[in-house]
Design an enzyme around this catalytic site. Sequence first.
Site, PDB file in Angstrom:
ATOM      1  N   ARG A 137       0.881  -1.174   0.000  1.00 62.64           N
ATOM      2  CA  ARG A 137       0.000   0.000   0.000  1.00 62.64           C
ATOM      3  C   ARG A 137       0.914   1.218   0.000  1.00 62.64           C
ATOM      4  O   ARG A 137       1.607   1.506   0.981  1.00 62.64           O
ATOM      5  CB  ARG A 137      -0.913  -0.015   1.228  1.00 62.64           C
ATOM      6  N   HIS A 164      -7.078   0.898  -6.791  1.00 63.32           N
ATOM      7  CA  HIS A 164      -7.347   0.066  -5.608  1.00 63.32           C
ATOM      8  C   HIS A 164      -8.054  -1.210  -6.080  1.00 63.32           C
ATOM      9  O   HIS A 164      -9.225  -1.453  -5.754  1.00 63.32           O
ATOM     10  CB  HIS A 164      -8.224   0.833  -4.628  1.00 63.32           C
ATOM     11  N   GLN A 167      -9.977  -3.767  -3.654  1.00 62.66           N
ATOM     12  CA  GLN A 167     -11.255  -3.276  -3.130  1.00 62.66           C
ATOM     13  C   GLN A 167     -12.393  -3.588  -4.097  1.00 62.66           C
ATOM     14  O   GLN A 167     -13.485  -4.011  -3.697  1.00 62.66           O
ATOM     15  CB  GLN A 167     -11.197  -1.765  -2.886  1.00 62.66           C
ATOM     16  N   ASP A 259     -17.375   7.189  -1.849  1.00 67.60           N
ATOM     17  CA  ASP A 259     -16.136   6.959  -1.115  1.00 67.60           C
ATOM     18  C   ASP A 259     -15.824   8.247  -0.364  1.00 67.60           C
ATOM     19  O   ASP A 259     -16.526   9.258  -0.498  1.00 67.60           O
ATOM     20  CB  ASP A 259     -15.017   6.586  -2.094  1.00 67.60           C
ATOM     21  N   CYS A 299     -16.485   1.790   0.507  1.00 63.16           N
ATOM     22  CA  CYS A 299     -15.330   0.970   0.894  1.00 63.16           C
ATOM     23  C   CYS A 299     -14.851   1.244   2.315  1.00 63.16           C
ATOM     24  O   CYS A 299     -14.011   0.493   2.822  1.00 63.16           O
ATOM     25  CB  CYS A 299     -14.195   1.125  -0.114  1.00 63.16           C
ATOM     26  N   ARG A 326     -13.547  -8.274   1.650  1.00 62.21           N
ATOM     27  CA  ARG A 326     -12.150  -7.919   1.414  1.00 62.21           C
ATOM     28  C   ARG A 326     -11.242  -9.101   1.761  1.00 62.21           C
ATOM     29  O   ARG A 326     -10.233  -9.335   1.091  1.00 62.21           O
ATOM     30  CB  ARG A 326     -11.767  -6.698   2.259  1.00 62.21           C
TER      31      ARG A 326
END
Length: 350
Positions: A137, A164, A167, A259, A299, A326
């Site tokens: 990340r 991402h 996700q 988001d 998310c 996830r």
Amino acid sequence: MLYHLRTMISAAWGQSNRSFVRHLQSSHSNLQLKGRDLLTLKNYNAEEIKHFLWVSADLKHRIKQKGEYVPLLQGKSLAMIFEKRSTRTRLSTETGFALLGGHPCFLTTQDIHLGVNESLKDTARVLSGMTDAVLARVYHQSDLELLAKEASIPIVNGLSDDYHPIQILADYLTIQEHYGYLKGLTISWIGDGNNVLHSIMLSAAKFGMNLHIATPKGYEPNSSVTAAAKQFSKESGTKLLMTNDPLEAASGSNILVTDTWVSMGQEEEKKKRLQDFKGYQITMQTTKLAAPDWTFLHCLPRKPEEVDDEVFYSPKSLVFQEAENRKWTIMGVMVSLLTDYSPQTQRPTF
């Protein structure tokens, strides 16, 4: 005697038939996933992404529903590099990799040099000799690309400023579980043109899903991602709508998605962003324009200005199922990139 003979023949045939089914499943997929990197879904075709989801659903069924122990990653280790803080990505990866018998190793910027005291090139080579894969990340997508170039093991994007992908796999698994299919559904994104949206744009059309996007002026998605999304939409015959009107984007939608408006590293822009995003909060008024079977995804972490409590905690909100998925999807990715595993359950309808 005859009864026992028939039983033995039936059992043998059943075992043979199951082996044949697994062979068909493996032959059907015939995908080259093992050993690959997952930096963006742009580089994966529809069947490859579907296979990730199939493996994820299979593992969820076998482990969660049937209570099986499935140590597919026994003896394998994973380096987890985190330049940014994380709840779901870290926890889902650590628990998922360990549940499959592997050993995850968590590394922050305090634990690893990552281009400061040691070059990314050297870090990639060191990790390649000690672990079987890396989940990173990071801020810059270019760092992931350099790691992938220099490493001899799979590199997985755990989030970058550009994409991402893990996700979005969780989102698709959640949608598939709820509706029973993906093709023909319409996703509406109402919010910032960020990394999460980029990953949706590079994959939704591959499932035959329509995509409506509403962003404030000045917050549109990356132009190169938009160009790729338009091409994918054209090839698949799906609809791609881009607007600055959130209500237009919500019209007829099955899945409403938003988001955070202020991502990590954008804290200094918070006051301006909250002003620019006025009118973008998803409320029950928004849902009145959506399809009767609408659902909501986010998310996480969520702020009330992005979506009100009535929608967020409604029975049609799938956010906590989405968060749990996830774990199952990162498990599906790791198993697919590190083993030759073939799912033992029926392939879901996509």
